[in-house]
Design a protein around this motif. Structure first.
Motif, mmCIF file in Angstrom:
data_model
loop_
_atom_site.group_PDB
_atom_site.id
_atom_site.type_symbol
_atom_site.label_atom_id
_atom_site.label_comp_id
_atom_site.label_asym_id
_atom_site.label_seq_id
_atom_site.Cartn_x
_atom_site.Cartn_y
_atom_site.Cartn_z
ATOM 1 N N THR A 27 -7.236 -4.334 -2.474
ATOM 2 C CA THR A 27 -6.645 -4.018 -1.326
ATOM 3 C C THR A 27 -6.730 -4.820 -0.320
ATOM 4 O OG1 THR A 27 -7.472 -2.489 -2.629
ATOM 5 C CG2 THR A 27 -6.490 -1.996 -0.760
ATOM 6 N N ASN A 28 -7.855 -5.550 0.241
ATOM 7 C CA ASN A 28 -7.775 -5.448 1.243
ATOM 8 C C ASN A 28 -8.132 -7.224 1.785
ATOM 9 O OD1 ASN A 28 -7.886 -2.810 3.209
ATOM 10 N ND2 ASN A 28 -9.874 -2.988 1.814
ATOM 11 N N VAL A 45 -2.461 2.455 -4.471
ATOM 12 C CA VAL A 45 -3.578 2.862 -2.894
ATOM 13 C C VAL A 45 -4.678 2.309 -4.021
ATOM 14 C CG1 VAL A 45 -2.862 5.302 -2.339
ATOM 15 C CG2 VAL A 45 -4.283 5.060 -5.223
ATOM 16 N N CYS A 46 -5.512 2.261 -3.162
ATOM 17 C CA CYS A 46 -6.745 1.107 -3.976
ATOM 18 C C CYS A 46 -7.415 1.162 -5.118
ATOM 19 C CB CYS A 46 -7.890 1.382 -3.086
ATOM 20 S SG CYS A 46 -8.520 3.196 -2.881
ATOM 21 N N ASN A 74 -0.999 4.948 -10.245
ATOM 22 C CA ASN A 74 -2.548 3.831 -9.935
ATOM 23 C C ASN A 74 -2.507 3.456 -11.377
ATOM 24 O OD1 ASN A 74 -2.586 3.968 -7.305
ATOM 25 N ND2 ASN A 74 -2.680 5.427 -7.353
ATOM 26 N N THR A 105 3.689 -1.413 -5.986
ATOM 27 C CA THR A 105 2.680 0.283 -4.536
ATOM 28 C C THR A 105 1.570 0.558 -5.418
ATOM 29 O OG1 THR A 105 4.242 1.939 -5.836
ATOM 30 C CG2 THR A 105 5.208 0.235 -3.614
ATOM 31 N N HIS A 116 -12.937 4.619 -1.618
ATOM 32 C CA HIS A 116 -11.817 2.894 -1.570
ATOM 33 C C HIS A 116 -12.679 2.313 -3.355
ATOM 34 C CE1 HIS A 116 -10.311 -0.525 -0.789
ATOM 35 N NE2 HIS A 116 -10.987 -1.066 -1.126
ATOM 36 N N TYR A 168 1.079 -0.895 0.257
ATOM 37 C CA TYR A 168 -0.047 0.462 -0.309
ATOM 38 C C TYR A 168 0.879 1.279 -0.058
ATOM 39 C CZ TYR A 168 -3.668 2.512 0.553
ATOM 40 O OH TYR A 168 -5.011 3.991 0.640
ATOM 41 N N MET A 169 0.725 2.273 -1.199
ATOM 42 C CA MET A 169 1.609 3.406 -1.015
ATOM 43 C C MET A 169 0.642 4.746 0.096
ATOM 44 S SD MET A 169 1.560 5.802 -4.979
ATOM 45 C CE MET A 169 1.462 4.358 -5.726
ATOM 46 N N ASN A 170 1.254 4.523 0.677
ATOM 47 C CA ASN A 170 1.069 5.335 2.087
ATOM 48 C C ASN A 170 1.696 7.059 1.710
ATOM 49 O OD1 ASN A 170 0.180 4.157 3.823
ATOM 50 N ND2 ASN A 170 2.810 3.374 4.031
ATOM 51 N N VAL A 171 2.579 7.229 0.956
ATOM 52 C CA VAL A 171 1.965 8.568 0.524
ATOM 53 C C VAL A 171 2.731 9.265 -0.943
ATOM 54 C CG1 VAL A 171 4.337 10.655 0.035
ATOM 55 C CG2 VAL A 171 4.474 8.979 2.202
ATOM 56 N N TYR A 225 -14.397 3.320 6.966
ATOM 57 C CA TYR A 225 -12.830 3.846 7.609
ATOM 58 C C TYR A 225 -12.842 5.262 5.825
ATOM 59 C CZ TYR A 225 -11.019 -0.135 8.703
ATOM 60 O OH TYR A 225 -10.536 -0.854 9.576
#
Length: 433
Positions: free
Chosen positions: A215-216, A166-167, A154, A164, A198, A140-143, A195
């Motif tokens: 993702t999850n 995000v969703c 993405n 890497t 998404h 998961y790309m936090n930044v 949350y």
């Protein structure tokens, strides 16, 4: 579909076909209906046009087929599931907006076959293997990197290269991997319960839709019809596939509602939004493609709940419109001088949309004209504000470059920045009650 068709050259009867499974509804004395086939037809005169109640269905023809209100989020997954049952499943094939080049697709296809599928034969087993691989191999790309219009980190191929995302990136790559194996897949965007925003995937296997979250969750595939198992967790706002179309419109699920995505054609300058299609009432009119050039007026029936969260569709593609009318029975929206407002007790509240070709407009009564009440309209030349509008905040009117006259009450107050981005010779005229 909704088609206005005269029965003869001098017809006094107009038939409106509202939905492909319905019977034609006939209205008499359609004196305000004018037909035009191109932008130069002069039979349409906006100065003479007024709302014609005959263009709304007097009696609903469906006894069932209701979709629950789009404002209740736990209803959204069941609503989309109902629509998928009657959707054109062939629309699921293809990438439906996922960005990727042919050579990139081929590279991912070969990788998936050699390193992910591992000899699995059934489409269901292949889908589960792809889901598990995405969950296990993408971090998961936090930044999020600085925005680059040429390469979004993405998009499916950068995610494949960098591992890497995000969703949205998880969903894009999962979508491409599935498609590469002949498994139709469509991205959904909305809300992950508890949350925030998404993205995830709906996939079609042997005429059954499944819901997966790369993702999850690398193991669970929910049947789309088993909505109780995921309806409070994966809450769809947008579905990246046209559900079906007829001769007049393309329909989809957008902004939490059953939507008119595109108007393909209209025989008249007046377009009445379809009441229902394939057994379900339309809830939204938020076009995602230019309206036919001959359309000048739009009629919204009582069950249209929204014209888009930010009205981006009509603002971008409704540049040829002069009037939009809303049926009086509508409790969410209303019209005033051909413009669309949110409704409070069926009275105008917040201004949502001024038709793109309207040159003169009267704004509904409101005591304070707040920031960006009127914004980004290139056609407006004159505006009349009601005498009850006493206060104009900063940037109340903005980015209307051809606006030359602003009429306000004699005792109204405004700031130096209340009217910005208007014509250089614009006059502020204080009218006496």
């Amino acid at each position: 579909m909704a088609v206005l068709a005269a029965t003869s050259a001098s017809a006094q009867v107009v038939k409106i076909y509202q939905g492909e499974d319905s019977q034609p509804v006939t209205f008499r004395n359609p004196s305000s209906i004018h037909f035009c086939t191109d932008t130069e037809d002069e039979t349409y005169n906006p100065d003479e046009s007024s709302e014609d109640a005959s263009l709304y269905l007097a009696t609903p023809f469906l006894s069932s087929g209701n979709l629950l209100s789009y404002t209740t989020e736990t209803n959204l997954a069941p609503n989309l599931s109902k629509l998928l049952i009657v959707a054109e499943s062939s629309n699921a094939s293809g990438l439906n907006g996922v960005v990727i080049k042919p050579n990139e697709f081929q590279e991912i296809k070969e990788f998936t076959e050699q390193n992910v599928i591992n000899g699995k034969k059934s489409k269901f087993d292949k889908m589960k293997a792809i889901l598990a691989w995405c969950r296990s191999n993408i971090a998961y790309m936090n930044v999020v990197p600085e925005y680059d219009p040429d390469v979004d980190p993405n998009w499916a191929y950068p995610v494949f290269q960098n591992r890497t995302a995000v969703c949205q990136g998880y969903s894009n790559l999962c979508n491409v991997m599935l498609e590469s194996q002949g498994i139709p897949a469509v991205n959904a965007n909305g809300f992950l319960g508890g949350y925030g925003g998404h993205a995830w995937v709906y996939t079609l296997i042997d005429d059954t839709w499944y819901v997966i979250d790369p993702t999850n969750d690398g193991s669970t595939a929910y049947k789309a019809t088993s909505t109780s198992s995921y309806a409070s967790k994966l809450i769809p706002y947008y579905f990246d596939m046209p559900l079906f179309e007829d001769n007049t419109c393309v329909y989809g699920f957008r902004g939490k509602a059953f939507n008119v995505d595109q108007v393909k054609s209209s025989e008249s300058a007046i377009f009445s939004v379809p009441y229902a299609v394939r057994g379900y009432k339309l809830q939204s009119f938020d076009p995602q493609a230019p309206l036919p050039a001959n359309i000048r007026e739009i009629y919204l029936h009582q069950f249209i709940l929204t014209i888009g969260e930010y009205v981006e569709g009509l603002k971008r593609y409704g540049t040829n419109l002069v009037n939009v009318f809303v049926e009086d029975a509508n409790t969410k929206l209303c019209d005033y001088d051909g413009c669309v407002y949110t409704a409070v007790s069926k009275k105008p509240d917040q201004l949502l949309y001024i038709p793109g070709a309207k040159k003169e407009v009267h704004i509904a009564p409101m005591p304070t004209i707040g920031k960006n009440t009127v914004s980004g309209n290139e056609s407006i030349e004159k505006i009349w504000f009601d005498v009850t509008s006493k206060t104009f905040e900063g940037w109340a009117v903005e980015d209307c470059p051809n606006l030359k006259e602003i009429h306000i009450a004699a005792d109204a107050t405004y700031d130096s920045n209340s009217f910005m981005g208007v014509h250089k010779d614009c006059k502020i005229l204080k009218d006496v009650e």
